[in-house]
Design an enzyme around this catalytic site. Structure first.
Site, PDB file in Angstrom:
ATOM      1  N   HIS A  41       0.825  -1.211   0.000  1.00 30.27           N
ATOM      2  CA  HIS A  41       0.000   0.000   0.000  1.00 30.27           C
ATOM      3  C   HIS A  41       0.860   1.263   0.000  1.00 30.27           C
ATOM      4  CE1 HIS A  41      -3.838   1.950   0.256  1.00 30.27           C
ATOM      5  NE2 HIS A  41      -3.468   2.649   1.301  1.00 30.27           N
ATOM      6  N   ARG A  69     -15.346   6.549  -6.079  1.00 29.12           N
ATOM      7  CA  ARG A  69     -15.664   5.414  -5.207  1.00 29.12           C
ATOM      8  C   ARG A  69     -16.123   5.923  -3.852  1.00 29.12           C
ATOM      9  NH1 ARG A  69     -10.900   1.331  -3.759  1.00 29.12           N
ATOM     10  NH2 ARG A  69     -10.324   3.010  -2.337  1.00 29.12           N
ATOM     11  N   GLU A  95     -14.243  -6.639  -6.853  1.00 30.86           N
ATOM     12  CA  GLU A  95     -13.010  -6.928  -6.119  1.00 30.86           C
ATOM     13  C   GLU A  95     -13.160  -8.110  -5.172  1.00 30.86           C
ATOM     14  OE1 GLU A  95     -12.137  -3.522  -3.546  1.00 30.86           O
ATOM     15  OE2 GLU A  95     -14.246  -2.957  -3.674  1.00 30.86           O
ATOM     16  N   ASN A 125      -6.338  -5.186  -7.030  1.00 32.24           N
ATOM     17  CA  ASN A 125      -5.518  -5.342  -5.824  1.00 32.24           C
ATOM     18  C   ASN A 125      -6.219  -6.262  -4.828  1.00 32.24           C
ATOM     19  OD1 ASN A 125      -3.869  -3.446  -7.035  1.00 32.24           O
ATOM     20  ND2 ASN A 125      -4.547  -1.751  -5.769  1.00 32.24           N
ATOM     21  N   ASP A 126      -7.471  -5.933  -4.488  1.00 30.95           N
ATOM     22  CA  ASP A 126      -8.218  -6.766  -3.549  1.00 30.95           C
ATOM     23  C   ASP A 126      -8.623  -8.098  -4.171  1.00 30.95           C
ATOM     24  OD1 ASP A 126      -8.197  -5.630  -1.064  1.00 30.95           O
ATOM     25  OD2 ASP A 126     -10.031  -4.486  -1.314  1.00 30.95           O
ATOM     26  N   CYS A 142      -9.222  -0.542 -12.202  1.00 33.73           N
ATOM     27  CA  CYS A 142      -8.599   0.586 -11.505  1.00 33.73           C
ATOM     28  C   CYS A 142      -7.552   0.129 -10.495  1.00 33.73           C
ATOM     29  CB  CYS A 142      -9.658   1.442 -10.807  1.00 33.73           C
ATOM     30  SG  CYS A 142     -10.668   0.549  -9.608  1.00 33.73           S
TER      31      CYS A 142
END
Length: 468
Positions: free
Chosen positions: A17, A194, A330, A353-354, A417
Protein backbone atom coordinates in the site's frame (compact mmCIF):
# COMPACT_ATOMS: atom_id res chain seq x y z
CA UNK A 1 3.50 10.65 3.20
CA UNK A 2 1.96 13.88 1.93
CA UNK A 3 4.63 15.90 3.73
CA UNK A 4 7.52 13.64 2.74
CA UNK A 5 9.85 14.26 -0.21
CA UNK A 6 10.47 10.52 -0.55
CA UNK A 7 9.40 7.25 1.10
CA UNK A 8 11.63 4.56 2.62
CA UNK A 9 10.14 1.58 4.49
CA UNK A 10 11.56 -1.54 6.13
CA UNK A 11 8.46 -3.63 5.33
CA UNK A 12 6.36 -4.34 2.27
CA UNK A 13 7.30 -4.37 -1.40
CA UNK A 14 6.75 -2.43 -4.60
CA UNK A 15 3.06 -3.34 -4.74
CA UNK A 16 2.34 -2.81 -1.03
CA UNK A 17 0.00 0.00 0.00
CA UNK A 18 2.81 2.45 0.83
CA UNK A 19 4.37 1.92 -2.60
CA UNK A 20 1.03 2.26 -4.39
CA UNK A 21 0.20 5.54 -2.63
CA UNK A 22 3.72 6.89 -3.20
CA UNK A 23 3.48 6.02 -6.89
CA UNK A 24 0.18 7.82 -7.14
CA UNK A 25 1.76 10.91 -5.60
CA UNK A 26 4.75 10.68 -7.94
CA UNK A 27 7.11 10.38 -4.99
CA UNK A 28 10.32 8.37 -5.01
CA UNK A 29 9.88 5.24 -2.90
CA UNK A 30 12.00 2.30 -1.76
CA UNK A 31 9.69 -0.14 -0.01
CA UNK A 32 10.68 -3.23 1.97
CA UNK A 33 14.35 -2.57 2.84
CA UNK A 34 14.06 -5.28 5.49
CA UNK A 35 17.66 -5.00 6.72
CA UNK A 36 16.87 -1.58 8.17
CA UNK A 37 16.29 -1.60 11.92
CA UNK A 38 13.79 1.15 12.67
CA UNK A 39 13.75 2.58 16.20
CA UNK A 40 10.48 4.51 16.48
CA UNK A 41 11.10 5.60 20.07
CA UNK A 42 14.62 6.81 19.28
CA UNK A 43 13.43 8.37 15.99
CA UNK A 44 16.24 6.78 13.99
CA UNK A 45 17.10 3.73 11.91
CA UNK A 46 20.23 1.62 11.56
CA UNK A 47 21.39 0.34 8.19
CA UNK A 48 23.65 -2.67 7.49
CA UNK A 49 27.20 -1.98 8.61
CA UNK A 50 26.04 0.02 11.61
CA UNK A 51 25.25 3.29 9.80
CA UNK A 52 22.72 5.21 11.93
CA UNK A 53 20.41 7.84 10.49
CA UNK A 54 18.52 10.04 12.93
CA UNK A 55 15.56 12.37 12.48
CA UNK A 56 16.79 15.51 10.73
CA UNK A 57 19.58 13.75 8.79
CA UNK A 58 19.43 13.83 4.99
CA UNK A 59 19.31 10.70 2.85
CA UNK A 60 18.86 10.27 -0.91
CA UNK A 61 16.62 7.56 -2.39
CA UNK A 62 16.95 5.99 -5.84
CA UNK A 63 13.53 4.51 -6.57
CA UNK A 64 14.77 2.70 -9.69
CA UNK A 65 17.75 0.83 -8.27
CA UNK A 66 16.56 0.70 -4.66
CA UNK A 67 19.83 2.21 -3.45
CA UNK A 68 19.68 4.59 -0.49
CA UNK A 69 22.53 7.06 -0.01
CA UNK A 70 23.63 8.84 3.14
CA UNK A 71 23.60 12.60 2.55
CA UNK A 72 22.29 14.65 -0.35
CA UNK A 73 22.87 13.48 -3.92
CA UNK A 74 22.30 16.13 -6.64
CA UNK A 75 19.44 15.29 -9.03
CA UNK A 76 18.06 16.67 -12.29
CA UNK A 77 14.55 16.48 -13.68
CA UNK A 78 13.88 13.83 -16.33
CA UNK A 79 13.43 15.48 -19.76
CA UNK A 80 10.78 12.86 -20.61
CA UNK A 81 8.76 13.68 -17.48
CA UNK A 82 9.14 17.37 -18.28
CA UNK A 83 7.77 16.65 -21.75
CA UNK A 84 4.67 14.94 -20.33
CA UNK A 85 4.19 17.74 -17.79
CA UNK A 86 4.37 20.50 -20.43
CA UNK A 87 3.51 18.65 -23.67
CA UNK A 88 6.11 20.32 -25.89
CA UNK A 89 8.60 18.50 -28.08
CA UNK A 90 9.44 21.18 -30.66
CA UNK A 91 13.13 21.95 -30.03
CA UNK A 92 13.67 19.16 -27.48
CA UNK A 93 16.47 16.60 -27.64
CA UNK A 94 16.24 13.48 -29.83
CA UNK A 95 14.95 11.30 -27.00
CA UNK A 96 11.96 13.54 -26.28
CA UNK A 97 11.17 13.91 -30.01
CA UNK A 98 11.21 10.09 -30.34
CA UNK A 99 8.97 9.67 -27.29
CA UNK A 100 6.51 12.22 -28.67
CA UNK A 101 6.35 10.41 -32.04
CA UNK A 102 5.87 7.03 -30.36
CA UNK A 103 3.11 8.27 -28.03
CA UNK A 104 1.18 9.88 -30.89
CA UNK A 105 1.35 6.63 -32.84
CA UNK A 106 0.25 4.57 -29.80
CA UNK A 107 -2.73 6.88 -29.17
CA UNK A 108 -3.80 6.58 -32.79
CA UNK A 109 -3.71 2.77 -32.70
CA UNK A 110 -4.99 1.82 -29.26
CA UNK A 111 -8.53 0.65 -28.56
CA UNK A 112 -8.31 0.75 -24.75
CA UNK A 113 -9.06 4.03 -23.05
CA UNK A 114 -6.62 5.17 -20.38
CA UNK A 115 -7.76 6.89 -17.21
CA UNK A 116 -5.99 7.86 -14.00
CA UNK A 117 -6.48 7.14 -10.31
CA UNK A 118 -6.65 10.54 -8.61
CA UNK A 119 -7.99 11.95 -5.35
CA UNK A 120 -7.28 15.68 -5.78
CA UNK A 121 -7.83 18.43 -8.31
CA UNK A 122 -4.07 18.91 -8.62
CA UNK A 123 -3.40 15.23 -9.42
CA UNK A 124 -6.34 15.22 -11.82
CA UNK A 125 -4.92 18.18 -13.74
CA UNK A 126 -1.55 16.42 -13.91
CA UNK A 127 -3.26 13.27 -15.18
CA UNK A 128 -4.80 15.24 -18.05
CA UNK A 129 -1.35 16.60 -18.95
CA UNK A 130 -0.05 13.02 -18.98
CA UNK A 131 -2.81 12.04 -21.41
CA UNK A 132 -5.54 10.59 -19.16
CA UNK A 133 -9.01 10.45 -20.71
CA UNK A 134 -10.79 10.57 -17.37
CA UNK A 135 -10.58 9.38 -13.78
CA UNK A 136 -11.06 5.67 -13.18
CA UNK A 137 -10.81 5.86 -9.39
CA UNK A 138 -11.21 8.64 -6.85
CA UNK A 139 -10.65 7.22 -3.36
CA UNK A 140 -12.86 9.36 -1.15
CA UNK A 141 -11.43 7.98 2.10
CA UNK A 142 -8.21 9.89 1.37
CA UNK A 143 -10.29 13.06 1.74
CA UNK A 144 -11.04 12.30 5.40
CA UNK A 145 -7.46 12.55 6.67
CA UNK A 146 -5.67 15.42 8.45
CA UNK A 147 -7.91 17.85 10.30
CA UNK A 148 -11.03 16.19 8.88
CA UNK A 149 -10.27 13.04 10.83
CA UNK A 150 -11.81 14.68 13.90
CA UNK A 151 -15.12 14.94 12.04
CA UNK A 152 -15.02 11.20 11.31
CA UNK A 153 -14.34 10.61 15.02
CA UNK A 154 -17.45 12.67 15.80
CA UNK A 155 -19.43 10.52 13.38
CA UNK A 156 -18.23 7.31 15.01
CA UNK A 157 -18.78 8.59 18.56
CA UNK A 158 -22.26 9.97 17.82
CA UNK A 159 -24.70 8.77 20.48
CA UNK A 160 -27.81 9.48 18.42
CA UNK A 161 -29.20 10.47 15.05
CA UNK A 162 -28.81 14.21 15.69
CA UNK A 163 -25.10 13.96 16.56
CA UNK A 164 -24.46 11.66 13.60
CA UNK A 165 -26.22 14.02 11.21
CA UNK A 166 -24.29 17.01 12.59
CA UNK A 167 -21.01 15.24 11.81
CA UNK A 168 -22.21 14.34 8.31
CA UNK A 169 -23.40 17.92 7.72
CA UNK A 170 -19.90 19.18 8.63
CA UNK A 171 -18.24 16.74 6.21
CA UNK A 172 -20.54 17.35 3.25
CA UNK A 173 -19.37 20.85 2.17
CA UNK A 174 -15.75 19.69 2.39
CA UNK A 175 -16.50 16.71 0.15
CA UNK A 176 -18.43 18.99 -2.20
CA UNK A 177 -15.36 21.20 -2.59
CA UNK A 178 -13.15 18.17 -3.27
CA UNK A 179 -15.43 16.86 -5.99
CA UNK A 180 -15.87 20.28 -7.57
CA UNK A 181 -12.08 20.61 -8.00
CA UNK A 182 -11.76 17.17 -9.58
CA UNK A 183 -14.75 17.62 -11.91
CA UNK A 184 -13.36 21.00 -12.99
CA UNK A 185 -9.93 19.53 -13.76
CA UNK A 186 -11.60 16.69 -15.71
CA UNK A 187 -14.25 18.82 -17.42
CA UNK A 188 -15.94 16.85 -20.19
CA UNK A 189 -14.27 13.60 -19.10
CA UNK A 190 -15.73 10.76 -16.98
CA UNK A 191 -14.85 10.74 -13.27
CA UNK A 192 -15.47 7.53 -11.33
CA UNK A 193 -15.86 8.33 -7.62
CA UNK A 194 -15.66 5.41 -5.21
CA UNK A 195 -17.74 5.82 -2.08
CA UNK A 196 -15.84 5.35 1.19
CA UNK A 197 -14.18 1.94 1.31
CA UNK A 198 -11.88 1.23 4.31
CA UNK A 199 -13.03 0.14 7.78
CA UNK A 200 -13.86 2.98 10.17
CA UNK A 201 -11.20 1.88 12.67
CA UNK A 202 -8.58 3.36 10.33
CA UNK A 203 -9.82 6.83 11.30
CA UNK A 204 -9.46 6.13 15.03
CA UNK A 205 -6.39 6.00 17.32
CA UNK A 206 -4.45 2.77 17.76
CA UNK A 207 -6.18 0.38 20.19
CA UNK A 208 -3.04 -0.51 22.15
CA UNK A 209 -1.78 3.06 22.53
CA UNK A 210 -5.19 4.34 23.60
CA UNK A 211 -5.69 1.44 26.03
CA UNK A 212 -2.34 2.16 27.68
CA UNK A 213 -3.08 5.89 27.92
CA UNK A 214 -6.46 5.32 29.59
CA UNK A 215 -5.16 2.56 31.87
CA UNK A 216 -2.27 4.69 33.12
CA UNK A 217 -4.59 7.60 33.78
CA UNK A 218 -7.04 5.42 35.71
CA UNK A 219 -4.23 3.96 37.83
CA UNK A 220 -2.78 7.37 38.56
CA UNK A 221 0.45 6.51 36.73
CA UNK A 222 -0.08 8.75 33.75
CA UNK A 223 0.41 12.47 33.33
CA UNK A 224 -2.20 14.71 34.97
CA UNK A 225 -5.03 15.16 32.50
CA UNK A 226 -3.47 12.43 30.35
CA UNK A 227 -6.78 10.76 29.44
CA UNK A 228 -9.98 12.70 28.93
CA UNK A 229 -13.61 11.60 28.75
CA UNK A 230 -13.21 11.79 24.98
CA UNK A 231 -10.31 9.32 25.18
CA UNK A 232 -12.48 6.92 27.13
CA UNK A 233 -15.31 7.24 24.61
CA UNK A 234 -12.81 6.76 21.81
CA UNK A 235 -11.44 3.62 23.46
CA UNK A 236 -14.95 2.23 23.78
CA UNK A 237 -15.57 2.93 20.09
CA UNK A 238 -12.22 1.45 19.03
CA UNK A 239 -12.98 -1.73 21.00
CA UNK A 240 -16.47 -1.91 19.52
CA UNK A 241 -15.19 -1.56 15.96
CA UNK A 242 -12.04 -3.66 16.42
CA UNK A 243 -11.90 -6.58 13.99
CA UNK A 244 -9.47 -9.48 13.80
CA UNK A 245 -9.25 -9.05 10.03
CA UNK A 246 -10.63 -5.58 9.20
CA UNK A 247 -9.96 -5.84 5.46
CA UNK A 248 -12.56 -8.63 5.41
CA UNK A 249 -14.91 -6.84 7.77
CA UNK A 250 -17.09 -3.74 8.03
CA UNK A 251 -15.97 -1.73 5.01
CA UNK A 252 -17.13 -0.76 1.53
CA UNK A 253 -20.82 -1.21 0.75
CA UNK A 254 -21.27 -2.76 4.20
CA UNK A 255 -20.40 0.58 5.81
CA UNK A 256 -22.91 2.37 3.62
CA UNK A 257 -25.68 -0.05 4.54
CA UNK A 258 -24.88 -0.09 8.28
CA UNK A 259 -23.97 3.58 8.97
CA UNK A 260 -27.11 5.65 8.23
CA UNK A 261 -26.53 8.67 6.02
CA UNK A 262 -22.84 8.03 5.19
CA UNK A 263 -23.27 7.17 1.49
CA UNK A 264 -26.11 9.69 1.18
CA UNK A 265 -23.81 12.49 2.38
CA UNK A 266 -21.18 11.59 -0.21
CA UNK A 267 -23.71 11.31 -3.03
CA UNK A 268 -25.25 14.69 -2.13
CA UNK A 269 -21.78 16.22 -2.25
CA UNK A 270 -21.14 14.67 -5.68
CA UNK A 271 -24.49 15.83 -7.03
CA UNK A 272 -24.12 19.39 -5.72
CA UNK A 273 -20.55 19.57 -7.08
CA UNK A 274 -21.83 18.49 -10.49
CA UNK A 275 -24.63 21.09 -10.31
CA UNK A 276 -22.08 23.76 -9.38
CA UNK A 277 -19.99 22.86 -12.42
CA UNK A 278 -23.05 23.07 -14.71
CA UNK A 279 -23.82 26.54 -13.39
CA UNK A 280 -20.22 27.51 -14.08
CA UNK A 281 -20.59 26.37 -17.69
CA UNK A 282 -18.80 23.06 -17.23
CA UNK A 283 -19.55 19.54 -18.45
CA UNK A 284 -19.30 17.26 -15.39
CA UNK A 285 -19.49 13.50 -15.97
CA UNK A 286 -19.53 11.84 -12.53
CA UNK A 287 -19.83 8.07 -12.12
CA UNK A 288 -20.63 6.70 -8.65
CA UNK A 289 -18.92 3.43 -7.74
CA UNK A 290 -20.11 1.26 -4.85
CA UNK A 291 -17.16 -0.73 -3.42
CA UNK A 292 -16.82 -4.32 -2.17
CA UNK A 293 -20.17 -5.57 -3.47
CA UNK A 294 -20.45 -9.36 -3.26
CA UNK A 295 -24.18 -9.78 -3.93
CA UNK A 296 -26.59 -7.96 -6.21
CA UNK A 297 -28.88 -7.33 -3.24
CA UNK A 298 -26.20 -5.11 -1.64
CA UNK A 299 -25.92 -3.03 -4.80
CA UNK A 300 -29.69 -2.80 -5.21
CA UNK A 301 -30.07 -1.43 -1.68
CA UNK A 302 -27.24 1.08 -2.14
CA UNK A 303 -28.44 2.09 -5.61
CA UNK A 304 -31.98 2.81 -4.35
CA UNK A 305 -30.61 5.30 -1.81
CA UNK A 306 -28.21 6.84 -4.36
CA UNK A 307 -30.94 7.37 -6.95
CA UNK A 308 -33.22 9.00 -4.37
CA UNK A 309 -30.49 11.42 -3.25
CA UNK A 310 -29.64 12.31 -6.86
CA UNK A 311 -33.30 12.95 -7.65
CA UNK A 312 -33.65 15.20 -4.58
CA UNK A 313 -30.59 17.28 -5.52
CA UNK A 314 -31.59 17.61 -9.19
CA UNK A 315 -35.01 18.82 -8.09
CA UNK A 316 -33.45 21.26 -5.63
CA UNK A 317 -30.85 22.68 -8.04
CA UNK A 318 -32.67 22.35 -11.34
CA UNK A 319 -29.52 20.80 -12.84
CA UNK A 320 -29.83 17.15 -13.83
CA UNK A 321 -26.47 15.57 -14.64
CA UNK A 322 -26.32 12.08 -16.12
CA UNK A 323 -24.65 9.98 -13.43
CA UNK A 324 -23.81 6.33 -13.96
CA UNK A 325 -24.03 3.99 -10.96
CA UNK A 326 -21.77 0.95 -10.90
CA UNK A 327 -19.61 -1.18 -8.71
CA UNK A 328 -16.08 -2.32 -8.07
CA UNK A 329 -15.55 -6.01 -8.79
CA UNK A 330 -13.01 -6.93 -6.12
CA UNK A 331 -14.67 -9.81 -4.24
CA UNK A 332 -14.38 -13.22 -5.96
CA UNK A 333 -18.10 -13.82 -5.43
CA UNK A 334 -18.85 -10.63 -7.35
CA UNK A 335 -16.84 -11.91 -10.32
CA UNK A 336 -18.65 -15.26 -10.17
CA UNK A 337 -22.11 -13.63 -10.01
CA UNK A 338 -21.39 -10.79 -12.42
CA UNK A 339 -24.44 -11.62 -14.53
CA UNK A 340 -26.70 -10.92 -11.55
CA UNK A 341 -24.80 -7.82 -10.42
CA UNK A 342 -24.96 -6.32 -13.92
CA UNK A 343 -28.73 -6.09 -13.50
CA UNK A 344 -28.12 -3.23 -11.05
CA UNK A 345 -24.79 -1.89 -12.35
CA UNK A 346 -24.21 0.39 -15.31
CA UNK A 347 -20.45 -0.19 -15.15
CA UNK A 348 -17.89 -2.53 -13.62
CA UNK A 349 -14.42 -1.52 -12.50
CA UNK A 350 -12.11 -4.33 -11.45
CA UNK A 351 -10.27 -3.65 -8.20
CA UNK A 352 -7.51 -6.12 -8.98
CA UNK A 353 -5.52 -5.34 -5.82
CA UNK A 354 -8.22 -6.77 -3.55
CA UNK A 355 -9.32 -9.35 -6.10
CA UNK A 356 -5.75 -10.70 -6.08
CA UNK A 357 -5.52 -10.59 -2.28
CA UNK A 358 -8.80 -12.46 -1.84
CA UNK A 359 -8.20 -14.82 -4.74
CA UNK A 360 -4.79 -15.89 -3.48
CA UNK A 361 -5.42 -15.39 0.24
CA UNK A 362 -2.37 -13.08 0.41
CA UNK A 363 -1.95 -9.68 2.08
CA UNK A 364 0.04 -7.51 -0.31
CA UNK A 365 1.32 -5.43 2.63
CA UNK A 366 2.91 -8.46 4.30
CA UNK A 367 3.78 -11.30 1.97
CA UNK A 368 6.25 -9.65 -0.40
CA UNK A 369 8.81 -9.25 2.35
CA UNK A 370 7.87 -12.55 4.00
CA UNK A 371 8.09 -15.26 1.34
CA UNK A 372 7.65 -13.97 -2.22
CA UNK A 373 11.37 -14.16 -2.99
CA UNK A 374 11.38 -17.84 -1.94
CA UNK A 375 8.30 -18.51 -4.07
CA UNK A 376 10.01 -16.95 -7.07
CA UNK A 377 13.14 -19.06 -6.42
CA UNK A 378 10.94 -22.19 -6.28
CA UNK A 379 9.18 -21.25 -9.50
CA UNK A 380 5.74 -20.88 -7.87
CA UNK A 381 5.72 -17.33 -9.31
CA UNK A 382 7.53 -15.93 -12.27
CA UNK A 383 6.60 -12.47 -11.01
CA UNK A 384 4.53 -11.14 -8.10
CA UNK A 385 0.78 -11.47 -8.85
CA UNK A 386 0.39 -7.99 -7.34
CA UNK A 387 2.75 -6.60 -9.98
CA UNK A 388 1.46 -8.45 -13.06
CA UNK A 389 -2.03 -9.93 -13.14
CA UNK A 390 -2.22 -13.71 -12.67
CA UNK A 391 -3.92 -14.69 -15.96
CA UNK A 392 -4.84 -18.25 -15.00
CA UNK A 393 -6.62 -17.51 -11.71
CA UNK A 394 -7.49 -13.84 -11.21
CA UNK A 395 -7.52 -13.25 -14.97
CA UNK A 396 -10.01 -16.07 -15.44
CA UNK A 397 -12.34 -14.43 -12.93
CA UNK A 398 -12.02 -11.17 -14.88
CA UNK A 399 -12.94 -12.91 -18.15
CA UNK A 400 -15.93 -14.66 -16.57
CA UNK A 401 -17.19 -11.38 -15.11
CA UNK A 402 -16.78 -9.57 -18.46
CA UNK A 403 -18.59 -12.31 -20.38
CA UNK A 404 -21.49 -12.77 -17.95
CA UNK A 405 -21.83 -9.06 -17.19
CA UNK A 406 -22.22 -8.19 -20.87
CA UNK A 407 -24.61 -11.07 -21.46
CA UNK A 408 -26.92 -9.35 -18.97
CA UNK A 409 -26.16 -5.77 -20.06
CA UNK A 410 -24.56 -5.51 -23.53
CA UNK A 411 -23.69 -1.81 -23.06
CA UNK A 412 -21.94 -2.43 -19.73
CA UNK A 413 -18.88 -0.21 -19.44
CA UNK A 414 -15.95 -2.16 -17.98
CA UNK A 415 -12.57 -0.95 -16.73
CA UNK A 416 -9.88 -1.74 -14.20
CA UNK A 417 -8.60 0.59 -11.51
CA UNK A 418 -6.16 -1.64 -9.60
CA UNK A 419 -2.42 -1.04 -9.94
CA UNK A 420 -2.33 -3.66 -12.68
CA UNK A 421 -3.84 -0.97 -14.93
CA UNK A 422 -0.36 0.51 -15.37
CA UNK A 423 1.57 -2.75 -15.77
CA UNK A 424 2.56 -3.52 -19.40
CA UNK A 425 1.79 -7.26 -19.43
CA UNK A 426 -1.49 -6.71 -17.58
CA UNK A 427 -2.55 -3.99 -20.05
CA UNK A 428 -2.16 -6.51 -22.87
CA UNK A 429 -4.32 -8.98 -20.93
CA UNK A 430 -7.05 -6.38 -20.37
CA UNK A 431 -7.01 -5.51 -24.07
CA UNK A 432 -7.55 -9.16 -24.95
CA UNK A 433 -10.27 -9.55 -22.30
CA UNK A 434 -12.32 -6.82 -23.96
CA UNK A 435 -12.20 -4.11 -21.28
CA UNK A 436 -13.05 -0.55 -22.28
CA UNK A 437 -10.30 1.18 -20.29
CA UNK A 438 -7.52 0.82 -17.77
CA UNK A 439 -6.84 3.26 -14.96
CA UNK A 440 -3.59 3.79 -13.07
CA UNK A 441 -1.67 6.45 -11.17
CA UNK A 442 -1.05 9.66 -13.18
CA UNK A 443 2.66 8.96 -13.58
CA UNK A 444 1.96 5.55 -15.13
CA UNK A 445 -0.56 6.89 -17.68
CA UNK A 446 2.07 7.24 -20.46
CA UNK A 447 3.11 3.59 -19.96
CA UNK A 448 -0.52 2.46 -20.16
CA UNK A 449 -1.08 4.53 -23.32
CA UNK A 450 2.01 3.04 -24.96
CA UNK A 451 1.16 -0.56 -24.03
CA UNK A 452 -2.48 -0.18 -25.09
CA UNK A 453 -1.19 0.92 -28.49
CA UNK A 454 1.25 -2.00 -28.65
CA UNK A 455 -1.54 -4.45 -27.73
CA UNK A 456 -3.68 -3.20 -30.62
CA UNK A 457 -0.79 -3.33 -33.10
CA UNK A 458 0.23 -6.85 -32.02
CA UNK A 459 -3.38 -8.06 -32.27
CA UNK A 460 -3.68 -6.62 -35.76
CA UNK A 461 -0.39 -8.21 -36.79
CA UNK A 462 -1.50 -11.58 -35.43
CA UNK A 463 -4.77 -11.26 -37.36
CA UNK A 464 -2.91 -10.53 -40.58
CA UNK A 465 -0.69 -13.59 -40.06
CA UNK A 466 -3.73 -15.80 -39.44
CA UNK A 467 -5.47 -14.56 -42.59
CA UNK A 468 -2.44 -15.48 -44.67
Amino acid sequence: MIAAQGILTSRGGKTSHAAVVARGMGKTCVCGADELEVDLAGRKFTAPGGVTVSEGDVISIDGTSGVVYEGEVPVVASPVVEYFEHGRAGDADELVVAVDKLMRHADAERRLGVRANSDTGEDSARAVRFGAQGIGLTRTEHMFLGERRQLVERLILASGDDERQAALDALEPLQRGDFTEILEAMDGKPVTIRLIDPPLHEFLPDLTELSVKVALAENGAGEPGGASDKDRKLLEAVRRLHEQNPMLGLRGVRLGLVIPGLFAMQVRAIAHAAADRVKAGGDPQPEIMVPLVGAVQELEAAREEIEQVLADVWKETGSEVKTLIGTMIEVPRAAMTAGQIAQAAQFFSFGTNDLTQMGWGFSRDDVEGAFFSRYIDLGVFGVSPFETLDPDGIGRMVKIAVKEGRETRPDLKIGVCGEHGGDPDSVHFFHGAGLDYVSCSPFRVPVARLEAGRAAVLEAAAGSSDSR
